[in-house]
Write a protein that holds these residues in place. Structure first.
Motif, short mmCIF file in Angstrom:
data_model
loop_
_atom_site.label_atom_id
_atom_site.label_comp_id
_atom_site.label_asym_id
_atom_site.label_seq_id
_atom_site.Cartn_x
_atom_site.Cartn_y
_atom_site.Cartn_z
N LEU A 104 0.84 -1.21 0.00
CA LEU A 104 0.00 0.00 0.00
C LEU A 104 0.87 1.25 0.00
O LEU A 104 0.60 2.20 -0.75
CB LEU A 104 -0.92 0.01 1.22
N ARG A 105 1.92 1.25 0.82
CA ARG A 105 2.82 2.40 0.86
C ARG A 105 3.46 2.64 -0.51
O ARG A 105 3.54 3.78 -0.97
CB ARG A 105 3.91 2.19 1.91
N VAL A 106 3.91 1.58 -1.14
CA VAL A 106 4.56 1.72 -2.45
C VAL A 106 3.55 2.18 -3.49
O VAL A 106 3.86 3.01 -4.35
CB VAL A 106 5.23 0.39 -2.86
N TRP A 107 2.33 1.65 -3.44
CA TRP A 107 1.29 2.08 -4.38
C TRP A 107 1.06 3.58 -4.25
O TRP A 107 0.99 4.30 -5.25
CB TRP A 107 -0.01 1.32 -4.11
N VAL A 112 1.95 9.14 -6.24
CA VAL A 112 2.35 10.52 -5.98
C VAL A 112 3.51 10.92 -6.91
O VAL A 112 3.46 11.95 -7.59
CB VAL A 112 2.77 10.71 -4.51
N GLU A 113 4.54 10.09 -6.94
CA GLU A 113 5.73 10.41 -7.72
C GLU A 113 5.43 10.49 -9.22
O GLU A 113 5.86 11.41 -9.91
CB GLU A 113 6.80 9.35 -7.47
N GLY A 174 -8.32 10.65 -2.68
CA GLY A 174 -7.57 11.46 -1.74
C GLY A 174 -6.11 11.62 -2.12
O GLY A 174 -5.55 12.72 -2.03
N VAL A 175 -5.49 10.54 -2.57
CA VAL A 175 -4.07 10.59 -2.95
C VAL A 175 -3.87 11.55 -4.11
O VAL A 175 -2.98 12.41 -4.09
CB VAL A 175 -3.54 9.18 -3.31
N ALA A 194 4.44 11.62 0.67
CA ALA A 194 3.91 10.28 0.40
C ALA A 194 3.87 9.45 1.67
O ALA A 194 2.92 8.68 1.88
CB ALA A 194 4.76 9.60 -0.67
N ARG A 195 4.88 9.59 2.54
CA ARG A 195 4.88 8.86 3.81
C ARG A 195 3.72 9.30 4.70
O ARG A 195 3.04 8.48 5.32
CB ARG A 195 6.21 9.07 4.53
#
Length: 212
Positions: A104-107, A112-113, A174-175, A194-195
Motif C-alpha cells: 500500500l505504501r509503495v502504491w 504521488v511520484e 484522496g491521494v 507520500a509517507r
C-alpha cells in the motif's frame, strides 16, 4: 590455350531494409510528437501539419488513425493512463507478495511520484476528457490495483475494512487530490508527503492500530 578468367566474388546480399515502419511504431511516434508539441505550444496552437512534420509522416498517416486533433487527444489520454498504470504496477510488483502494508505504501508513493512527474501531460489530455470518465478502463485498472491490495490485506488479517471498495475510492481520490496540493506549491521532495499520506491511509484501514 584458353586461360580461364579468375572467379569474381559476388558481393553478399544484405537484407533489404523495410521501406516503412511497422504501424504500431508509426502510431507511437506520431503520438509522441503530438504530446511534445502540445506541451510546448498548447493543444489549440498546434496544427496537424506540425504534428506530422515533427513525426516525419505524411498527413494521410494522421487521418488513417484519427479523424481530428480531439480524437488524438482522447487517445493520448488513454495512453497516458496506461503508462501510469504500468509505472505503478512495476513498483508494487517489487514488494513481497504478503507485505500488504508495504504494498500500500509503495502504491501510494508510486502514484504521488508519477503524478508529480507527469502532471503537465495529465492536464493537457484531460482538459476535455476528464480523468473520472466512467468508460476509462485504464483508469479503473489503477483503482483495481489498490482494491486488490486492500482486499488482500483484509484476507490476511492485516486490516478489516467493512467496505473495501469504498475505502479504495476514498484513498484513490484522496491521494490524487492531495498530490495536486504539492504540485501547486512546487514541493521538490515528495517522499515525506507520500509517507504522511501512507500513514493516514493505514490509519483509515486500521484505526485502532499504529501506522507502523
Amino acid at each position: 590455350m584458353k586461360v580461364k578468367a579468375p572467379a569474381i566474388a559476388l558481393p553478399s546480399k544484405t537484407p533489404a531494409r523495410p521501406r516503412t515502419k511497422p504501424a504500431e511504431v508509426r502510431l507511437d511516434e506520431l503520438m509522441a510528437a503530438a504530446e511534445t508539441l502540445f506541451l510546448e505550444k498548447g493543444v489549440e496552437a498546434t496544427t496537424i501539419t506540425e504534428i506530422v512534420e515533427s513525426a516525419q509522416v505524411a498527413k494521410g498517416t494522421f487521418y488513417h488513425y484519427f479523424t481530428s486533433k480531439n480524437e488524438m487527444l482522447e487517445a493520448l489520454g488513454k495512453r497516458y493512463t496506461e503508462q501510469f498504470l504500468i509505472s505503478v504496477d512495476e513498483a508494487v510488483s517489487a514488494c513481497a507478495a504478503d507485505d500488504w502494508a508495504g504494498r500500500l505504501r509503495v502504491w501510494i508513493h508510486a502514484n504521488v511520484e508519477t503524478y508529480v512527474q507527469t502532471f503537465r501531460t495529465h492536464d493537457i489530455v484531460y482538459t476535455n476528457h476528464h480523468h473520472h470518465d466512467r468508460s476509462n478502463q485504464a483508469k479503473n485498472a489503477i483503482l483495481d490495483q489498490l482494491l486488490e491490495i486492500i482486499e488482500g490485506g483484509k484476507a490476511a488479517g492485516v486490516w478489516a475494512p467493512a467496505e473495501p471498495r469504498v475505502v479504495a475510492l476514498l484513498i484513490y481520490s484522496g491521494v490524487h487530490g492531495a498530490t495536486d496540493d504539492i504540485i501547486a506549491t512546487q514541493t521538490k521532495d515528495c517522499a515525506p508527503f507520500a509517507r504522511n499520506v501512507s500513514d493516514a491511509c493505514l490509519r483509515m484501514l486500521s484505526p485502532t492500530q499504529t501506522a507502523g
